[in-house]
Motif scaffolding. Structure first.
Motif, short mmCIF file in Angstrom:
data_model
loop_
_atom_site.label_atom_id
_atom_site.label_comp_id
_atom_site.label_asym_id
_atom_site.label_seq_id
_atom_site.Cartn_x
_atom_site.Cartn_y
_atom_site.Cartn_z
N LEU A 376 0.82 -1.09 0.15
CA LEU A 376 0.00 0.03 0.09
C LEU A 376 0.77 1.20 -0.10
CD1 LEU A 376 -2.97 0.77 0.17
CD2 LEU A 376 -2.82 0.41 2.58
N LEU B 170 -9.25 -4.39 2.74
CA LEU B 170 -9.40 -3.63 1.39
C LEU B 170 -10.34 -4.43 0.39
CD1 LEU B 170 -5.64 -2.66 0.73
CD2 LEU B 170 -7.25 -1.49 2.24
N ALA B 171 -10.70 -3.51 -0.82
CA ALA B 171 -11.61 -4.02 -1.73
C ALA B 171 -11.30 -5.46 -2.20
CB ALA B 171 -11.76 -2.97 -2.89
N ASP B 172 -9.58 -5.67 -2.69
CA ASP B 172 -9.41 -6.68 -3.14
C ASP B 172 -9.54 -7.96 -2.13
OD1 ASP B 172 -7.29 -6.35 -1.37
OD2 ASP B 172 -5.85 -6.16 -2.98
N SER B 174 -7.73 -8.10 0.72
CA SER B 174 -6.34 -8.29 1.72
C SER B 174 -6.73 -7.50 2.90
CB SER B 174 -5.16 -7.60 0.73
OG SER B 174 -5.40 -6.37 0.47
N PHE B 194 -7.09 7.08 5.80
CA PHE B 194 -8.32 6.44 5.65
C PHE B 194 -9.42 6.99 6.51
CE2 PHE B 194 -10.95 2.78 7.13
CZ PHE B 194 -10.97 1.86 6.15
N PHE B 201 -12.22 3.57 1.12
CA PHE B 201 -10.58 2.90 1.18
C PHE B 201 -10.90 1.69 1.42
CE2 PHE B 201 -8.25 7.12 1.46
CZ PHE B 201 -8.63 7.77 0.32
N GLY B 202 -11.94 1.02 2.20
CA GLY B 202 -11.72 -0.27 3.02
C GLY B 202 -12.92 -0.37 3.86
N ARG B 442 -7.25 7.47 -3.61
CA ARG B 442 -8.37 6.36 -3.70
C ARG B 442 -7.89 5.20 -4.40
NH1 ARG B 442 -12.77 3.90 -6.00
NH2 ARG B 442 -14.53 4.13 -4.75
N PHE B 445 -5.99 2.35 -2.62
CA PHE B 445 -6.44 1.44 -1.87
C PHE B 445 -7.55 0.73 -2.52
CE2 PHE B 445 -5.47 4.93 1.06
CZ PHE B 445 -5.32 4.22 2.45
N ASP B 446 -8.06 1.19 -3.67
CA ASP B 446 -9.17 0.36 -4.05
C ASP B 446 -9.02 0.68 -6.02
OD1 ASP B 446 -11.36 -0.86 -5.12
OD2 ASP B 446 -12.85 0.82 -4.58
#
Lengths: 400, 473
Positions: A376, B170-172, B174, B194, B201-202, B442, B445-446
């Motif tokens: 990140l 997170l969106a993926d 993780s 965040f 963002f999550g 943004r 994060f995603d």
């Protein structure tokens, strides 16, 4: 790469004379000292996309900036001056190269202050204090530089001017680019101007020192301080070497700073002076303490959860020798060591057993973090400075 | 809009009962606390554990489905609306995982209700400082998403000042821990970035939040002013005198009258043009000196009366009137638009005068109830939403008010977020380049832009976003 003809020969020559890095012969060949934001934008836009820059304020962070290998130096010390100050709003806007001492002088006249006390003292610039998020004892109660920053103007690696936040004390409009930039060491953009939140100066500012007779009993002492009538403005432990350096008797001590209304401060001071080995000291000790690190001493900090602070303190003090200067902010769980590199290794070993994290100033995002956090951090750097033009090697986890 | 069979796959994770698809069940999720905006979600999924929440995020990632995280739905900017996508409700995750009294923090799941946390730690002499008016219903996860404030944020700071660490998905799919409880961390302040990211963002899986020691002494005062202007000037005078109250709130006459006509009646003077509700806290020694200074500043500013609450019950009553003011306006009209703008404190007198003028010109009743000490205005307009003409006038008045705040050097939100309601103002506040930076952040994060699509940054400012699969859906 672009030469510095456009940014003023006089300034360049003057800056060269003062630059210890250049005098040592190992520094960059080109130095830009823009006096306006527009000049800074031009420098970034007109240089080749892969030109790298070392960003510099008053030059008090040599311990970090010496590690940077860049094509050119961007000296922001001419980009200075307070541009807006509204005492009734408790806000002030200044260019990045403005010295903290200048801000202190102007705000003091209105009974206000910017309660940032970075190590090194008030000779540093506002921009560098925010970019490095450098914080001293006041941060434990008043907050960190990122809490003081309300708005920023930024020139990014491509020379594009952006802003973050604003001039009001409360603001959630959009994603928080202020917090992203504060503490990013200039790697996500160059701060050119900042609006900060001020506070009223405490009516009274008094301090006392409590001798730490031995390392045992630290936790109890801190707990007993929680019962004070008035919460302290700052609490900082110093070892005997550092105590002697700042003009106190050579013994480990806990320094307590109190600020507020005269009655509350007087009553709390009475409570403190009942501790064995306690005596009142001048509050001028605080700038003296901050200045002990103005010589660019390698800043190594160790950090644990606050309740584990006493064992970290004991381990570090025991590992040092008579030249080692150690101080600690108990409520933040931070112990800071100023010592030669050889001794730092010994200290490092002792802190491992105390379960501490080591913070190397300017080190990469998530160096110690898990892979997802490292990734990140890298994505953020890639998004804002894909070519690593700004302070290459700082905040870059590939470095370690 | 969503892949066929997704509801069954989600039900396999959380149980059939916790996947809502029928129109009647979805009705409660078509708006948040700002009912002027309504969107129909495709479905709502309500995980009951952290593992389930993470499994849902991962399933949505695998199926490339956009989703909107949601707490209690008390948000006031239309930020938790899902237009044909999935609502991920987190309000079943309401366990307090750890209370660490020595270090002064608690680890909580995102669905923990703000006031419940303070109640849980009261026995230790601690509380959770951020206190939005919705604190009896809103969740910590939602507070983190919105960087929520409240009256006591004048002295104690907003949510971001009270969050030490967050474990987020997170969106993926993780999982990342931002911040640390082990002292401090190096690297970018991704925790700070965040907080307030409005679900873009999550998803917060757990939050470590700071607990604040209850102040040893508290004084709550009510000052009664004959004009709004004098109350606004007194606010500046208090701050200029070097006093930082724990809270400094203003209510104008329409607000006072709405409160006093309701079950939340607090004994406010109904003929006052405005009142200031001021709270001072800290060491008992010297506190009454500060009370005297505040009272003097109010009287010098023209206050007709200043009284100090003498009992805890009296104090609670004064606060209840303030905190339930929005609820009390429900008596006045069927609809209410709640606004949230911030101006420099010294501009309060002229901006309040301008708001009054706009209200008169548009023929609407503006109720001002707000955090005067921060310059954080909440101009609210009760109205009849079934009256098209009135609705139009209300909308026009709101736009004019927001423009006046921007012109005064302010911002369009201090604590409610951008959501969808404030999107049109973003290009007035920020340049295209700055909005582009927000989009870049943004995307860190995603990158697929599947989380809370279409919120915070106007789509047209974020070309990449406009082209994203999630936004096209």
């Amino acid at each position: 790469m672009r030469d510095s003809a456009g940014s003023g020969d006089t300034a360049m020559t003057h800056a060269r004379r003062r630059d210890p890095i250049l005098e040592s012969g190992g520094g960059p060949e080109v130095r830009h000292a823009p006096s306006t934001e527009a000049e800074l934008v031009d420098i970034l836009r007109e240089s080749a996309p892969h030109t790298t820059f070392r960003i510099r304020g008053a030059g008090t962070w040599t311990s970090v900036t010496e590690r940077i290998c860049a094509d050119a130096t961007l000296d922001l010390s001419r980009l200075r001056g307070i541009t807006a100050y509204v005492p009734g709003d408790l806000t002030l806007t200044a260019r990045a190269g403005t010295l903290l001492s200048e801000i202190a002088e102007v705000t003091r006249a209105n009974g206000q202050w910017l309660p940032l006390d970075p190590w090194g003292g008030s000779t540093g610039t506002l921009g560098a204090t925010l970019a490095t998020a450098s914080a001293g004892p006041l941060a434990a109660t008043i907050g960190l530089p990122r809490d003081a920053a309300l708005g920023l103007t930024i020139v990014d690696a491509a020379g594009i001017r952006t802003t973050a936040g604003g001039r009001v004390v409360k603001n959630v409009a959009g994603f928080d680019l202020v917090r992203l930039q504060v503490g990013a060491w200039g790697t996500l953009g160059i701060l050119t101007e900042a609006t900060v939140r001020l506070r009223p100066l405490p009516a009274v500012d008094r301090s006392c020192a409590i001798q730490l007779l031995e390392n045992a009993g630290l936790a109890e002492l801190i707990t007993s301080l929680r019962q004070l009538t008035l919460g302290p403005l700052a609490l900082e432990a110093v070892n005997s070497t550092l105590a002697a350096t700042i003009g106190l008797p050579p013994a480990a001590m806990l320094l307590v700073r109190l600020g507020g209304s005269p009655r509350a401060v007087a009553q709390t001071l009475d409570q403190l002076l009942r501790h064995p080995g306690a005596h009142e000291i001048s509050s001028s000790i605080w700038p003296t303490l901050a200045a002990t690190e103005s010589d660019g001493a390698a800043g190594v900090r160790y950090s644990v959860r606050p309740s584990q602070w006493p064992s970290l303190w004991t381990a570090v003090v025991d590992a040092g020798d008579a030249t080692t200067r150690v101080h600690a902010t108990p409520s933040r769980g931070i112990v800071r060591v100023v010592a030669p590199a050889a001794l730092q290794d010994r200290v490092r070993q002792s802190t491992v057993s105390a379960g501490a994290m080591e913070i190397v100033e300017g080190a990469g995002p998530g160096v110690r973090g898990l892979p997802a956090l490292r990734a990140l951090g890298r994505r953020v750097r890639d998004a804002f400075d894909p070519h690593r033009r700004l302070n290459p090697g700082v905040m870059d986890d590939d470095r370690s | 809009m969503i892949p066929p069979g997704l509801d069954r796959e989600l039900a396999d994770v959380v149980g059939t009962r916790w996947v809502l698809t029928r129109p009647g069940e979805l009705l409660a999720y078509t708006s948040d606390g700002l009912p002027g905006y309504r969107h129909d979600p495709a479905l709502v999924v309500l995980p009951g554990t952290r593992d389930e929440a993470l499994a849902v995020v991962r399933l949505l990632a695998r199926r490339n489905v956009a989703f909107v995280p949601r707490g209690a739905g008390t948000g006031l900017s239309g930020g938790a609306l899902a237009d044909g996508t999935v609502v991920l409700g987190l309000n079943r995750l309401r366990r307090i995982l750890e209370i660490d009294v020595d270090n002064g923090w608690a680890v909580v799941e995102p669905g923990v209700v703000n006031a419940h946390l303070s109640r849980a730690v009261a026995a230790y002499g601690l509380h959770y400082a951020p206190d939005p008016s919705s604190q009896s219903a809103c969740t910590i996860g939602g507070n983190v998403a919105e960087n929520a404030g409240g009256p006591h944020c004048l002295k104690y700071g907003v949510t971001v000042n009270h969050v030490l660490a967050l474990t987020v998905a997170l969106a993926d799919g993780s999982v990342v821990t931002l911040g640390s409880t082990e002292g401090e961390v190096s690297g970018y302040d991704l925790l700070g970035a965040f907080v307030g990211s409005e679900g873009c963002f999550g998803v917060v899986l757990d939050a470590t939040v700071r607990l604040t020691i209850n102040p040893p002494a508290v004084r709550t005062m009510l000052a009664d002013f004959p004009t709004i202007d004098s109350a606004a000037r007194a606010t500046s005078a208090i701050i200029a005198a070097g006093l930082v109250p724990a809270a400094l709130e203003m209510m104008d006459q329409p607000t006072i009258q709405a409160v006093e006509a309701s079950i939340y009646a607090a004994g406010y003077p109904v003929d006052a043009a405005a009142v200031l509700l001021i709270e001072l806290d800290g060491a008992a020694a010297g506190l009454d000196d500060d009370v005297a200074r505040v009272a003097a500043a109010c009287r010098d500013g023209g206050a007709r009366d200043v009284r100090v609450a003498t009992t805890e019950a009296d104090r609670q009553r004064l606060w209840q009137g303030r905190k339930k003011a929005f609820g009390a306006m429900g008596r006045v009209s069927s609809h209410l638009v709640v606004q949230d703008a911030v101006i420099p404190r010294t501009r309060l007198p002229d901006v309040l005068a301008e708001i009054g003028r706009i209200g008169r010109e548009e023929g609407v009743t503006v109720c001002n109830v707000f955090h005067a000490g921060d310059g954080n205005l909440h101009p609210n307009i009760p109205y009849n939403g079934n009256d098209a003409g009135e609705t139009q006038r209300v909308e026009r008045a709101m736009v004019r008010i927001m423009e006046a705040c921007i012109a005064a050097g302010g911002s369009v939100t201090g604590e409610h977020g951008i959501g969808v309601d404030k999107l049109p103002y973003m290009p007035r506040l920020f340049s295209e380049a700055t909005l582009g930076s927000m989009c870049r952040l943004r995307d860190c994060f995603d990158p697929e832009r599947r989380m809370n699509p279409g919120k915070v940054v106007p789509v047209r400012s974020c070309r990449e976003w406009a082209m994203s699969p999630a936004a096209r859906r």
